[in-house]
Design an enzyme around this catalytic site. Sequence first.
Site, PDB file in Angstrom:
ATOM      1  N   ASP A   1       2.536 -13.124   5.187  1.00 44.12           N
ATOM      2  CA  ASP A   1       3.268 -12.418   3.804  1.00 44.12           C
ATOM      3  C   ASP A   1       4.462 -12.630   4.583  1.00 44.12           C
ATOM      4  O   ASP A   1       5.097 -11.933   3.400  1.00 44.12           O
ATOM      5  CB  ASP A   1       3.047 -11.994   3.451  1.00 44.12           C
TER       6      ASP A   1
ATOM      7  N   HIS B   1      -4.850 -16.442 -10.973  1.00 43.57           N
ATOM      8  CA  HIS B   1      -5.074 -15.368 -10.040  1.00 43.57           C
ATOM      9  C   HIS B   1      -5.715 -14.491 -10.997  1.00 43.57           C
ATOM     10  O   HIS B   1      -5.083 -13.576 -11.651  1.00 43.57           O
ATOM     11  CB  HIS B   1      -4.418 -15.063  -9.484  1.00 43.57           C
TER      12      HIS B   1
ATOM     13  N   LYS C   1      -3.837 -18.455   1.780  1.00 42.07           N
ATOM     14  CA  LYS C   1      -5.111 -17.270   1.743  1.00 42.07           C
ATOM     15  C   LYS C   1      -4.456 -16.757   0.151  1.00 42.07           C
ATOM     16  O   LYS C   1      -3.488 -16.248  -0.487  1.00 42.07           O
ATOM     17  CB  LYS C   1      -5.092 -15.935   2.465  1.00 42.07           C
TER      18      LYS C   1
ATOM     19  N   CYS D   1      -1.265  -6.156   3.146  1.00 43.42           N
ATOM     20  CA  CYS D   1      -1.559  -7.205   4.036  1.00 43.42           C
ATOM     21  C   CYS D   1      -1.895  -6.812   5.157  1.00 43.42           C
ATOM     22  O   CYS D   1      -2.315  -7.643   6.070  1.00 43.42           O
ATOM     23  CB  CYS D   1      -0.646  -8.496   3.559  1.00 43.42           C
TER      24      CYS D   1
HETATM   25  C1  VGL Z   1       0.261  -8.200  -0.871  1.00 43.53           C
HETATM   26  C2  VGL Z   1      -0.531  -7.237  -2.859  1.00 43.53           C
HETATM   27  C3  VGL Z   1      -1.051  -8.732  -3.173  1.00 43.53           C
HETATM   28  C4  VGL Z   1       0.568  -8.525   0.938  1.00 43.53           C
HETATM   29  C5  VGL Z   1      -0.400  -9.570  -1.136  1.00 43.53           C
HETATM   30  O1  VGL Z   1       1.503  -9.084   0.938  1.00 43.53           O
HETATM   31  O2  VGL Z   1       0.749  -7.187   0.933  1.00 43.53           O
HETATM   32  N1  VGL Z   1       0.479  -7.272  -1.670  1.00 43.53           N
HETATM   33  N2  VGL Z   1      -0.435  -9.732  -2.439  1.00 43.53           N
END
Ligand code: VGL
Length: 202
Positions: free
Chosen positions: A12, A56, A110, A155
Amino acid sequence: MRAADQALIVIDVQNDFCPGGALAVAEGNVIIPRVNALMAEFPVVVLTQDWHPPTHSSFASNHPGKAAFDSVTMPYGEQTLWPDHCIQGSNGALFHPALRTDPADLIIRKGFRPAIDSYSAFFENDRTTPTGLEGYLRNRGVTGVTLVGLATDYCVAYSALDAARLGFAVTVLLGVCRGIDLGGSLTRMVDQMRAAGVALED
Ligand code: VGL
Ligand code: ZN
């Protein structure tokens, strides 16, 4: 070059998790030069991309009366609510422009199902709905994974714990990750990774 059974998984590294983004992680962008250098060392490179529809259920904006960083109980358990982030097709969902994406063999998205969040690159937050990444890695003969990226305590940690549970040898390079640290989550998740046998390195 690492052995043929070693994969780098870059979690991410997207605009919304970098300074100026909707769910900015402090110094999120600082890791990018090391991520770029690491990609050249691994025979298998996977990038993940948080990829949410505007509806979402992890967005506080979709829960009247709730604020970002509150939590709610979902059918699969507790869910932290977040500011709207990584909306499919938005600038915030793009990889940070300094991240090299050409070396990636696979980009896995995802969090695209409205009713369930997906922190981990392997399973959604019910810990049972697979993303398909395990099958990809096994088909390529991968036995060990090294994780870097954002955010350490969400994540990255959930991905590392799932990878360990699946039997991969797991290393997290903490110096190439940055965390959100919500209510002590950073210490808690680092402890959980250590207890699960994840190798924690710089
Ligand atoms: C993430 C919170 C919500 C991350 C993704 O990439 O850690 N954290 N969505
Ligand atoms: Zn998300």
